[in-house]
Design an enzyme around this catalytic site. Structure first.
Site, PDB file in Angstrom:
ATOM      1  N   GLU A  93       0.279  -5.982 -18.214  1.00 59.27           N
ATOM      2  CA  GLU A  93      -1.398  -6.084 -17.984  1.00 59.27           C
ATOM      3  C   GLU A  93      -1.920  -5.010 -18.360  1.00 59.27           C
ATOM      4  OE1 GLU A  93      -2.733  -9.855 -15.328  1.00 59.27           O
ATOM      5  OE2 GLU A  93      -2.158  -8.091 -14.239  1.00 59.27           O
ATOM      6  N   CYS A 108      -6.598   1.131 -18.659  1.00 61.79           N
ATOM      7  CA  CYS A 108      -5.453   1.431 -17.832  1.00 61.79           C
ATOM      8  C   CYS A 108      -4.349   0.780 -18.267  1.00 61.79           C
ATOM      9  CB  CYS A 108      -5.843   1.065 -16.250  1.00 61.79           C
ATOM     10  SG  CYS A 108      -4.311   1.198 -15.245  1.00 61.79           S
ATOM     11  N   CYS A 115       9.153  -2.133 -12.093  1.00 58.04           N
ATOM     12  CA  CYS A 115       9.249  -0.811 -12.008  1.00 58.04           C
ATOM     13  C   CYS A 115      10.603  -0.864 -11.124  1.00 58.04           C
ATOM     14  CB  CYS A 115       8.295  -0.274 -11.245  1.00 58.04           C
ATOM     15  SG  CYS A 115       8.257   1.624 -10.737  1.00 58.04           S
ATOM     16  N   CYS A 119       8.270   1.557  -4.190  1.00 58.64           N
ATOM     17  CA  CYS A 119       7.342   1.934  -3.141  1.00 58.64           C
ATOM     18  C   CYS A 119       6.911   0.695  -2.270  1.00 58.64           C
ATOM     19  CB  CYS A 119       5.999   2.533  -3.673  1.00 58.64           C
ATOM     20  SG  CYS A 119       6.602   3.903  -4.988  1.00 58.64           S
ATOM     21  N   CYS A 122       3.759  -1.111  -2.874  1.00 52.04           N
ATOM     22  CA  CYS A 122       3.254  -1.646  -4.489  1.00 52.04           C
ATOM     23  C   CYS A 122       3.660  -2.959  -4.830  1.00 52.04           C
ATOM     24  CB  CYS A 122       3.541  -0.599  -5.066  1.00 52.04           C
ATOM     25  SG  CYS A 122       3.497  -0.968  -6.846  1.00 52.04           S
ATOM     26  N   GLU A 172       6.619   3.179 -13.937  1.00 47.86           N
ATOM     27  CA  GLU A 172       6.780   4.594 -13.667  1.00 47.86           C
ATOM     28  C   GLU A 172       6.814   5.518 -15.209  1.00 47.86           C
ATOM     29  OE1 GLU A 172       6.429   7.382 -11.658  1.00 47.86           O
ATOM     30  OE2 GLU A 172       6.553   8.404 -13.271  1.00 47.86           O
ATOM     31  N   CYS A 345      -5.988  -2.230  -8.109  1.00 42.75           N
ATOM     32  CA  CYS A 345      -4.607  -1.617  -7.739  1.00 42.75           C
ATOM     33  C   CYS A 345      -3.755  -2.636  -6.853  1.00 42.75           C
ATOM     34  CB  CYS A 345      -4.751  -0.389  -6.911  1.00 42.75           C
ATOM     35  SG  CYS A 345      -5.770   1.015  -7.910  1.00 42.75           S
TER      36      CYS A 345
HETATM   37  N1  SAH Z   1       4.050   4.459 -11.029  1.00 42.34           N
HETATM   38  C1  SAH Z   1       3.113   5.468 -11.266  1.00 42.34           C
HETATM   39  C2  SAH Z   1       1.938   4.885 -11.914  1.00 42.34           C
HETATM   40  C3  SAH Z   1       1.430   3.490 -11.488  1.00 42.34           C
HETATM   41  S1  SAH Z   1       0.828   3.215  -9.975  1.00 42.34           S
HETATM   42  C4  SAH Z   1       2.670   6.165  -9.740  1.00 42.34           C
HETATM   43  O1  SAH Z   1       3.066   5.463  -8.843  1.00 42.34           O
HETATM   44  O2  SAH Z   1       1.969   6.888  -9.838  1.00 42.34           O
HETATM   45  C5  SAH Z   1      -0.812   3.502  -9.805  1.00 42.34           C
HETATM   46  C6  SAH Z   1      -1.341   3.840  -8.382  1.00 42.34           C
HETATM   47  O3  SAH Z   1      -1.837   2.746  -7.726  1.00 42.34           O
HETATM   48  C7  SAH Z   1      -0.480   4.812  -7.660  1.00 42.34           C
HETATM   49  O4  SAH Z   1      -1.254   5.921  -7.025  1.00 42.34           O
HETATM   50  C8  SAH Z   1       0.038   3.659  -6.746  1.00 42.34           C
HETATM   51  O5  SAH Z   1       0.518   4.151  -5.704  1.00 42.34           O
HETATM   52  C9  SAH Z   1      -1.277   3.069  -6.483  1.00 42.34           C
HETATM   53  N2  SAH Z   1      -1.011   1.603  -5.644  1.00 42.34           N
HETATM   54  C10 SAH Z   1       0.081   0.929  -5.596  1.00 42.34           C
HETATM   55  N3  SAH Z   1       0.139  -0.083  -5.042  1.00 42.34           N
HETATM   56  C11 SAH Z   1      -1.018  -0.124  -4.459  1.00 42.34           C
HETATM   57  C12 SAH Z   1      -1.929  -0.863  -3.533  1.00 42.34           C
HETATM   58  N4  SAH Z   1      -1.272  -1.918  -2.875  1.00 42.34           N
HETATM   59  N5  SAH Z   1      -3.144  -0.570  -3.109  1.00 42.34           N
HETATM   60  C13 SAH Z   1      -3.676   0.577  -3.636  1.00 42.34           C
HETATM   61  N6  SAH Z   1      -3.152   1.445  -4.413  1.00 42.34           N
HETATM   62  C14 SAH Z   1      -1.668   0.967  -5.009  1.00 42.34           C
HETATM   63 FE1  SF4 Z   2       6.422   1.833  -9.262  1.00 43.13          FE
HETATM   64 FE2  SF4 Z   2       4.269   3.491  -8.878  1.00 43.13          FE
HETATM   65 FE3  SF4 Z   2       4.585   0.884  -8.007  1.00 43.13          FE
HETATM   66 FE4  SF4 Z   2       5.918   2.932  -6.853  1.00 43.13          FE
HETATM   67  S1  SF4 Z   2       3.828   2.868  -6.978  1.00 43.13           S
HETATM   68  S2  SF4 Z   2       6.615   0.916  -7.421  1.00 43.13           S
HETATM   69  S3  SF4 Z   2       6.307   4.303  -8.748  1.00 43.13           S
HETATM   70  S4  SF4 Z   2       4.410   1.299 -10.142  1.00 43.13           S
END
Ligand code: SAH
Ligand code: SF4
Length: 379
Positions: A93, A108, A115, A119, A122, A172, A345
């Site tokens: 997306e 974006c 990934c 995390c 996420c 990532e 997000c």
């Molecule tokens: N993998 C990279 C880039 C994509 S994530 C990274 O982790 O930086 C983009 C942003 O969205 C990151 O800061 C991530 O931590 C955040 N994110 C992931 N899941 C989320 C959620 N459930 N609520 C709010 N932000 C979230």
């Molecule tokens: Fe991957 Fe970024 Fe999501 Fe962590 S927050 S699982 S690095 S996409």
């Protein structure tokens, strides 16, 4: 090279291709202009090329690729989300977030399907399949958005609908550095899409060994998903911290090339109720980042089904933000955009996942790995 997508090839590769076809170097330059200044999508549009050359390119199997648009959704707040389908059936997306008060907007983009990192907060990290997107697939997200927004030829000034690019979608980026770099170098090329490196931000979860290289080779803005001020908590919510703990991450930030007060690192700070949202955390955050030209981006947790975290109250997020602001830092609260189309997000792809759940279960039962399911999130 015999038959391939012209998108994603760099200038040297296009020059090789034209030489291979027995054409003058000028033709490679013209082709670049057609692809990235004019947004040409087929050879018929390339009117400065002789019919014989167009036929030759086509006959050899070259084409101007675009990902397929599986879905195109528009939010009441103007946010737009495309679900793109790639040649192998995988999907990712891309989200366009128009500025609230200005002309432009941010696109974006994703760098992977899924990934490899997991995390805990996420949704992307809960998905099975991961594959890197190619340079053409990364760049293709930008081209599709420009097609859809009707922004061709490439505007010569900076007043553009897509005024910024944030690499904050699925995946990532620094685990797919080569393809990302190739796509961004094409995006930044002054004879084509000419997106300024100052208007491109790449977000990483903290892949320490790649950060300096990106700064040196691409010079783009860096955003770091910090989210915790102690190794103890960061280990628990972001497994990559066990490999590259906070001290190493902060050292890599301190030496990121080109930092100044005018060019700061954005520290993204996801706020999780009761875990990292206290005033003590806010103070520790400033101690941790002391001396680094920094700005902060506070992201209240966006919940998804089954997520083991809660969103803090608006008051506690506001208090946190006010404190950082009083201490002289920019610390806006990132408001979810496009929630009605699941574009905020942590929400990307979740709708598609639900739709495909029965299909994926059937595939798993049959012993095949479902490589179409993933979610993403965006800034
Ligand atoms: N993998 C990279 C880039 C994509 S994530 C990274 O982790 O930086 C983009 C942003 O969205 C990151 O800061 C991530 O931590 C955040 N994110 C992931 N899941 C989320 C959620 N459930 N609520 C709010 N932000 C979230
Ligand atoms: Fe991957 Fe970024 Fe999501 Fe962590 S927050 S699982 S690095 S996409």
């Amino acid at each position: 090279m015999n038959g391939c997508d012209l998108i994603g090839l760099d200038k040297a590769e296009l020059a090789d291709l034209m030489a291979l076809l027995g054409e003058k170097p000028l033709r490679a330059k013209q082709l670049w202009h057609w692809l990235y200044l004019q947004g040409a999508r087929d050879f018929g549009a390339m009117t400065s090329f002789a019919k014989s050359l167009r036929a030759h390119l086509e006959g050899e199997g070259y084409f101007v690729g675009r990902p397929g648009t599986v879905r195109d959704l528009q939010s009441v707040d103007g946010t737009r989300k495309w679900l793109l389908g790639f040649a192998d059936g995988n999907e990712a997306e891309t989200v366009y977030i128009p500025d609230m008060d200005e002309e432009g907007g941010a696109l974006c983009v994703s760098t992977q399907v899924g990934c490899t990192l997991t995390c805990r907060f996420c949704h992307t990290g809960t998905q099975l399949l991961v594959r890197n997107l190619s340079a053409a697939e990364i760049l293709g997200q930008f081209l599709i958005a420009r097609d859809a927004l009707g922004e061709w030829p490439t505007p010569t000034d900076t007043a553009r609908k897509i005024s910024n690019v944030v690499v904050m979608g699925m995946g990532e980026p620094l685990f797919n550095y080569d393809n990302l770099a190739k796509a961004l170098l094409i995006l930044m090329d002054g004879e084509g899409l000419s997106m300024s490196r100052r208007r491109i931000t790449v977000s990483t979860s903290g892949v320490v060994p790649m950060m300096r290289r990106m700064g040196e080779e691409l010079g783009v803005n860096l955003a770091v998903s910090l989210h915790a001020v102690t190794d103890d908590l960061r280990d628990r919510i972001m497994p990559i911290n066990k490999k590259y703990p906070l001290a190493e991450l902060m050292a890599a930030c301190r030496t990121y090339p080109g930092l100044s007060n005018a060019r700061r690192i954005t520290f993204e700070y996801l706020m999780l109720k009761g875990l990292n949202d206290s005033m003590a955390d806010a103070k520790a955050l400033l101690r941790l980042t002391q001396g680094i030209p920094a700005k902060f981006n506070l992201i209240p947790f966006n919940p998804w089904p089954g997520a083991p975290f809660e969103t803090p109250s608006h008051d506690s997020v506001k208090r946190f933000s006010d404190y950082l602001f009083e201490q002289g830092f920019s610390a806006p609260i990132r408001r979810p955009r496009g929630q009605d189309i699941l574009a905020a997000c942590g929400q990307l792809r979740s709708e598609s996942v639900r739709e495909k759940q029965s299909l994926s279960k059937a595939r798993l039962a049959a012993g095949t790995r479902d490589d179409t399911e993933h979610t993403g999130q965006r800034a």
